[in-house]
Design an enzyme around this catalytic site. Sequence first.
Site, PDB file in Angstrom:
ATOM      1  N   ARG A 119     -38.518   2.195  27.426  1.00 44.20           N
ATOM      2  CA  ARG A 119     -38.733   3.794  26.767  1.00 44.20           C
ATOM      3  C   ARG A 119     -39.375   4.162  25.942  1.00 44.20           C
ATOM      4  NH1 ARG A 119     -33.899   5.850  28.990  1.00 44.20           N
ATOM      5  NH2 ARG A 119     -32.789   7.723  28.503  1.00 44.20           N
ATOM      6  N   ARG A 158     -27.056  21.920  39.296  1.00 45.10           N
ATOM      7  CA  ARG A 158     -26.506  20.983  39.197  1.00 45.10           C
ATOM      8  C   ARG A 158     -24.746  21.591  39.049  1.00 45.10           C
ATOM      9  NH1 ARG A 158     -28.026  14.940  37.924  1.00 45.10           N
ATOM     10  NH2 ARG A 158     -27.481  15.161  35.623  1.00 45.10           N
ATOM     11  N   ARG A 191     -22.372  19.923  33.719  1.00 40.60           N
ATOM     12  CA  ARG A 191     -22.799  18.746  33.044  1.00 40.60           C
ATOM     13  C   ARG A 191     -23.079  19.547  31.450  1.00 40.60           C
ATOM     14  NH1 ARG A 191     -25.133  13.589  35.067  1.00 40.60           N
ATOM     15  NH2 ARG A 191     -25.964  14.194  33.063  1.00 40.60           N
TER      16      ARG A 191
HETATM   17  P1  AMP Z   1     -30.402   6.988  30.758  1.00 41.45           P
HETATM   18  O1  AMP Z   1     -28.905   6.913  31.904  1.00 41.45           O
HETATM   19  O2  AMP Z   1     -31.547   6.030  31.111  1.00 41.45           O
HETATM   20  O3  AMP Z   1     -30.586   8.221  30.764  1.00 41.45           O
HETATM   21  O4  AMP Z   1     -29.528   6.731  29.601  1.00 41.45           O
HETATM   22  C1  AMP Z   1     -28.575   6.845  28.837  1.00 41.45           C
HETATM   23  C2  AMP Z   1     -28.018   7.045  27.557  1.00 41.45           C
HETATM   24  O5  AMP Z   1     -28.316   5.260  26.836  1.00 41.45           O
HETATM   25  C3  AMP Z   1     -29.607   7.450  27.062  1.00 41.45           C
HETATM   26  O6  AMP Z   1     -29.849   8.935  26.833  1.00 41.45           O
HETATM   27  C4  AMP Z   1     -30.130   6.279  26.013  1.00 41.45           C
HETATM   28  O7  AMP Z   1     -28.751   7.318  24.966  1.00 41.45           O
HETATM   29  C5  AMP Z   1     -29.174   5.138  25.691  1.00 41.45           C
HETATM   30  N1  AMP Z   1     -29.958   4.691  26.821  1.00 41.45           N
HETATM   31  C6  AMP Z   1     -30.290   4.242  28.086  1.00 41.45           C
HETATM   32  N2  AMP Z   1     -31.835   3.335  27.803  1.00 41.45           N
HETATM   33  C7  AMP Z   1     -32.302   3.260  26.560  1.00 41.45           C
HETATM   34  C8  AMP Z   1     -33.711   2.656  25.916  1.00 41.45           C
HETATM   35  N3  AMP Z   1     -34.250   2.010  26.962  1.00 41.45           N
HETATM   36  N4  AMP Z   1     -33.801   3.395  25.109  1.00 41.45           N
HETATM   37  C9  AMP Z   1     -33.077   3.422  23.969  1.00 41.45           C
HETATM   38  N5  AMP Z   1     -31.868   4.294  24.702  1.00 41.45           N
HETATM   39  C10 AMP Z   1     -31.675   3.923  25.627  1.00 41.45           C
END
Ligand code: AMP
Length: 249
Positions: A119, A158, A191
């Site tokens: 990310r 949504r 949400r």
């Molecule tokens: P997501 O479902 O991919 O949107 O991830 C949910 C939350 O997990 C994000 O809002 C971040 O807080 C954390 N997160 C997931 N993947 C990463 C990553 N590669 N780097 C940093 N935070 C992450």
Amino acid sequence: MSGQDRLGWFQGDAAACQPPQAGSGRAWRLVLLGAPGVGKGTQAQLLHERLGACQLSTGDLFRAARGQDPCQLTPALAEAVACMQRGELVPDTTVLALIRERRNCLRCRGGFLLDGFPRTLPQAQALDELLAREQVALDAVLSYEMPLELIVERLGGRRTCTQCKAVYHVVTRPPQKAGVCDLCGGTLFQREDDKPETIRVRMQTYLQSTAPLIDYYERQGLLRRVDANGSPEEVLQRTLTLLHDGRSV
Ligand code: AMP
């Protein structure tokens, strides 16, 4: 689901994992990029069904860990959960410690679909080093793309059921009775993170930290841009065509 128990992903390298059966006879190693709301998670799931490789989502990992007994968590996972609960992005060092604990998933003979990782640029550079050490190479980086306004419209419409969590859309998938779940009669709600102001903030974070990865992977010749507009099945077909003939569609 067969071939995607993801025990190694959820529990770390010590777990005995059922390797996925590659659907098309070859192991695909892919990274999926895309702004929140483009349907990247849905595509990862559909690609798993077609290609066999496991969907490795860091977000799923953190959400699963959040529901566990804190004493059962590895130190890195416990720190990640704490960051999430404070509403922060998980720091690179923590994310990378977690990925290193799961390097078996990167060398899995079934391949992998990385969803939500990398990310940031430091995460992408660390992934390159890790893959080089494991002597595996990425096949492609799929960038799911859609105009910002369309994403806001999609997420903004949504609605989720308070009881059974079924998902609707006020325009594209409305419930029979406004505000009421067709399945269980529960009340539908929007949400907090689907509200337009919040969507714009999430998008800003994406543009700042994750969008630079598009250039990074383009320079490596790995980037494949996919138009994310359309039904999940249409986007899947575009992705498969692109993977098989190597061009953006
Ligand atoms: P997501 O479902 O991919 O949107 O991830 C949910 C939350 O997990 C994000 O809002 C971040 O807080 C954390 N997160 C997931 N993947 C990463 C990553 N590669 N780097 C940093 N935070 C992450």
